[in-house]
Design a protein around this motif. Structure first.
Motif, PDB file in Angstrom:
ATOM      1  N   GLN A  61       0.824  -1.206   0.000  1.00 29.54           N
ATOM      2  CA  GLN A  61       0.000   0.000   0.000  1.00 29.54           C
ATOM      3  C   GLN A  61       0.860   1.259   0.000  1.00 29.54           C
ATOM      4  O   GLN A  61       0.569   2.211  -0.718  1.00 29.54           O
ATOM      5  N   VAL A  64       2.207   1.777  -3.452  1.00 29.50           N
ATOM      6  CA  VAL A  64       1.153   2.260  -4.358  1.00 29.50           C
ATOM      7  C   VAL A  64       0.890   3.742  -4.096  1.00 29.50           C
ATOM      8  O   VAL A  64       0.804   4.542  -5.041  1.00 29.50           O
ATOM      9  N   TYR A  65       0.772   4.124  -2.825  1.00 24.93           N
ATOM     10  CA  TYR A  65       0.514   5.530  -2.497  1.00 24.93           C
ATOM     11  C   TYR A  65       1.676   6.420  -2.920  1.00 24.93           C
ATOM     12  O   TYR A  65       1.460   7.525  -3.425  1.00 24.93           O
ATOM     13  N   ASP A  67       3.751   5.852  -5.386  1.00 21.45           N
ATOM     14  CA  ASP A  67       3.693   5.946  -6.846  1.00 21.45           C
ATOM     15  C   ASP A  67       2.611   6.920  -7.283  1.00 21.45           C
ATOM     16  O   ASP A  67       2.818   7.743  -8.185  1.00 21.45           O
ATOM     17  N   GLU A  68       1.439   6.839  -6.631  1.00 20.09           N
ATOM     18  CA  GLU A  68       0.348   7.752  -6.969  1.00 20.09           C
ATOM     19  C   GLU A  68       0.744   9.196  -6.678  1.00 20.09           C
ATOM     20  O   GLU A  68       0.487  10.093  -7.482  1.00 20.09           O
ATOM     21  N   LEU A  69       1.365   9.414  -5.527  1.00 21.85           N
ATOM     22  CA  LEU A  69       1.802  10.769  -5.176  1.00 21.85           C
ATOM     23  C   LEU A  69       2.846  11.283  -6.162  1.00 21.85           C
ATOM     24  O   LEU A  69       2.832  12.457  -6.541  1.00 21.85           O
ATOM     25  N   SER A  70       3.739  10.410  -6.568  1.00 17.32           N
ATOM     26  CA  SER A  70       4.754  10.798  -7.539  1.00 17.32           C
ATOM     27  C   SER A  70       4.112  11.205  -8.859  1.00 17.32           C
ATOM     28  O   SER A  70       4.481  12.231  -9.452  1.00 17.32           O
ATOM     29  N   GLU A  71       3.144  10.433  -9.314  1.00 19.87           N
ATOM     30  CA  GLU A  71       2.431  10.760 -10.559  1.00 19.87           C
ATOM     31  C   GLU A  71       1.664  12.073 -10.413  1.00 19.87           C
ATOM     32  O   GLU A  71       1.672  12.909 -11.324  1.00 19.87           O
ATOM     33  N   LEU A  72       1.011  12.254  -9.279  1.00 21.46           N
ATOM     34  CA  LEU A  72       0.282  13.501  -9.046  1.00 21.46           C
ATOM     35  C   LEU A  72       1.229  14.698  -9.027  1.00 21.46           C
ATOM     36  O   LEU A  72       0.918  15.761  -9.565  1.00 21.46           O
ATOM     37  N   SER A  75       2.279  15.437 -12.576  1.00 20.74           N
ATOM     38  CA  SER A  75       1.154  16.047 -13.278  1.00 20.74           C
ATOM     39  C   SER A  75       0.974  17.503 -12.843  1.00 20.74           C
ATOM     40  O   SER A  75       0.763  18.389 -13.675  1.00 20.74           O
TER      41      SER A  75
END
Length: 145
Positions: A61, A64-65, A67-72, A75
């Motif tokens: 988890q 995943v979080y 990675d999501e934060l990195s993508e955000l 962006s």
């Protein structure tokens, strides 16, 4: 001598059957303790496995979080750069328009002075031009700030 004979007798030892009765509860207690120990070890092993599973899920988890934060973040950085670029273009456009308006006003001022020499203007037209000039200068100041 009777006293010495009585003193030389060996101590009284409990009969063999009495010893077995004492050992039986001890051996059953040992058996119970061993069973309890086995159960506890089994529970500990299960808890260790549960903990390892929980850590693994938690690590997944977290990854995943992250990675999501990195993508955000990427962006958001792209959007910020895009907005900066758009604002810079807007600023350049506004500066160009301001320069064009200033040049147009200068040209109008030169034309007005040459027209005034030829013919006199009405006072209303002069006031209207002054009001427009003041308005344009106020707008230019607002844009600069």
């Amino acid at each position: 001598m009777a006293d010495s004979d009585s003193a030389s007798y060996p101590p009284v030892i409990a009969p063999l059957s009495s010893r077995k009765e004492n050992l039986t509860p001890i051996s059953s207690k040992i058996t119970d303790l061993n069973e309890s120990r086995s159960e506890l070890l089994t529970r500990i092993h299960g808890l260790k496995q549960d903990l390892q599973s929980w850590r693994s899920k938690l690590d997944t988890q977290v990854k995943v979080y992250r990675d999501e934060l990195s993508e955000l973040k990427k962006s958001l950085n792209v959007e910020v750069e895009q907005l900066r670029s758009e604002f810079q273009e807007l600023r350049s456009t506004l500066q160009q328009q301001q320069e064009d308006v200033t040049a147009s006003l200068r040209n109008l001022g030169m034309q007005d002075s040459s027209e005034e020499a030829d013919e006199s203007q009405s006072p209303k037209a002069e006031k209207s031009e002054e009001a427009q000039t003041l308005q344009l200068e106020e707008n230019r100041e607002e844009i600069q700030h």
